[in-house]
Design a protein around this motif. Sequence first.
Motif, short mmCIF file in Angstrom:
data_model
loop_
_atom_site.label_atom_id
_atom_site.label_comp_id
_atom_site.label_asym_id
_atom_site.label_seq_id
_atom_site.Cartn_x
_atom_site.Cartn_y
_atom_site.Cartn_z
N LEU A 1 48.91 7.97 -31.24
CA LEU A 1 49.23 8.96 -30.21
C LEU A 1 47.96 9.59 -29.65
N PHE A 2 47.00 9.92 -30.52
CA PHE A 2 45.72 10.46 -30.05
C PHE A 2 45.00 9.45 -29.15
N PHE A 3 45.00 8.19 -29.58
CA PHE A 3 44.38 7.15 -28.77
C PHE A 3 45.03 7.07 -27.39
N LEU A 4 46.35 7.08 -27.37
CA LEU A 4 47.09 7.02 -26.11
C LEU A 4 46.80 8.25 -25.25
N MET A 5 46.74 9.42 -25.86
CA MET A 5 46.50 10.64 -25.10
C MET A 5 45.08 10.70 -24.53
N ILE A 6 44.10 10.26 -25.28
CA ILE A 6 42.72 10.23 -24.76
C ILE A 6 42.65 9.27 -23.59
N SER A 7 43.27 8.10 -23.72
CA SER A 7 43.30 7.15 -22.60
C SER A 7 44.04 7.74 -21.41
N GLY A 8 45.16 8.43 -21.68
CA GLY A 8 45.94 9.05 -20.62
C GLY A 8 45.17 10.14 -19.90
N ILE A 9 44.42 10.95 -20.64
CA ILE A 9 43.61 12.00 -20.01
C ILE A 9 42.55 11.38 -19.11
N PHE A 10 41.89 10.32 -19.59
CA PHE A 10 40.91 9.63 -18.75
C PHE A 10 41.57 9.06 -17.50
N TYR A 11 42.67 8.36 -17.69
CA TYR A 11 43.40 7.74 -16.58
C TYR A 11 43.82 8.79 -15.55
N CYS A 12 44.38 9.88 -16.02
CA CYS A 12 44.87 10.93 -15.11
C CYS A 12 43.73 11.63 -14.40
N SER A 13 42.66 11.93 -15.11
CA SER A 13 41.55 12.64 -14.47
C SER A 13 40.88 11.78 -13.40
N VAL A 14 40.69 10.51 -13.69
CA VAL A 14 40.08 9.62 -12.70
C VAL A 14 41.03 9.42 -11.52
N SER A 15 42.29 9.20 -11.80
CA SER A 15 43.27 9.00 -10.72
C SER A 15 43.42 10.24 -9.86
N MET A 16 43.47 11.40 -10.50
CA MET A 16 43.58 12.66 -9.75
C MET A 16 42.38 12.84 -8.82
N THR A 17 41.21 12.56 -9.35
CA THR A 17 39.98 12.77 -8.58
C THR A 17 39.90 11.84 -7.38
N TYR A 18 40.23 10.57 -7.58
CA TYR A 18 40.04 9.58 -6.53
C TYR A 18 41.23 9.40 -5.60
N PHE A 19 42.44 9.62 -6.08
CA PHE A 19 43.60 9.26 -5.27
C PHE A 19 44.51 10.42 -4.91
N PHE A 20 44.52 11.48 -5.66
CA PHE A 20 45.49 12.54 -5.41
C PHE A 20 44.84 13.87 -5.07
N GLU A 21 43.60 13.82 -4.58
CA GLU A 21 42.89 15.01 -4.10
C GLU A 21 42.96 16.16 -5.08
N ASN A 22 42.70 15.88 -6.34
CA ASN A 22 42.66 16.88 -7.40
C ASN A 22 43.98 17.65 -7.56
N SER A 23 45.09 17.00 -7.29
CA SER A 23 46.40 17.63 -7.43
C SER A 23 46.76 17.73 -8.91
N LEU A 24 46.81 18.96 -9.40
CA LEU A 24 47.16 19.18 -10.80
C LEU A 24 48.59 18.73 -11.09
N THR A 25 49.48 18.92 -10.13
CA THR A 25 50.87 18.51 -10.30
C THR A 25 50.96 17.00 -10.54
N MET A 26 50.25 16.23 -9.73
CA MET A 26 50.26 14.77 -9.92
C MET A 26 49.61 14.39 -11.25
N GLY A 27 48.58 15.12 -11.65
CA GLY A 27 47.94 14.85 -12.92
C GLY A 27 48.88 15.06 -14.09
N VAL A 28 49.65 16.14 -14.04
CA VAL A 28 50.61 16.42 -15.11
C VAL A 28 51.70 15.35 -15.13
#
Length: 182
Positions: A44-71
Motif C-alpha cells: 500500500l505504501f508503494f502504491l501510495m508513493i507511486s500515486g502521489i508522484f503520478y498525481c503531482s506530475v499529472s496535476m502540474t502538466y495537465f490539470f493546471e494545478n487543480s487540487l480537486t483533480m489531484g484528489v
Amino acid sequence: MEASCTQAEKMGIREYMDTLFAIMRSPAKYFESVADESGSRRALFFLMISGIFYCSVSMTYFFENSLTMGVIMMINAVFMPALGAAFSFCMISMSTRSRVPYGKVFNVYAYAGGALMVISWIPGLAMVLEPVRAVLVGIGLVKACGLGKMQAAFLVIITGVLLLIFFWTAAPLVLELRSMFG
C-alpha cells in the motif's frame, strides 16, 4: 511505547526505488520474493508513493494545478488496484479450492499498478501500459499466489471484463447524481 517498523514494512525512498527497479528488472523473481509477505502495508505504501508522484506530475502538466483533480486521481490510483484485486479475489474464491488471502491478491495489484504508475502519466503511454500491467498482474498471480499460468491469464481477462461492466453499469447512476447535485 515505542513504535517499531521491521525492514519488510519499511518503505522509504530508497526502499521504494529498490522495489521499483526489482519489479522492472525481474517481475517473476520479485513476486516470488514477496509471496510470503505478511500484510499489505508495504504494498500500500508503494502504491501510495507511486500515486502521489503520478498525481503531482499529472496535476502540474495537465490539470493546471487543480487540487480537486489531484484528489480524484489519487483516490483512483488507490481504489482501482483494490477493486481489481477484489474482483480477482472473488473469482479465485469461486473457482479454486485453495484459499488465497485478499491481502496477497491486493499486493500483486498494488505492486503491478504502482510500478507502472510512475511512467503512465506520459501522454499516450497509459493505454499502452495497460496490457503491460495485466502481464505483471498475471505474473504476480502465478508467482505470489500460486495460480497456474492459464488460470492467471483467464483471471486477468475476466477481471478486466468485470471492471468494464462495473463502470458501464455505474455510469448512468453517476450521470444522474451529477445532474441532481450539479
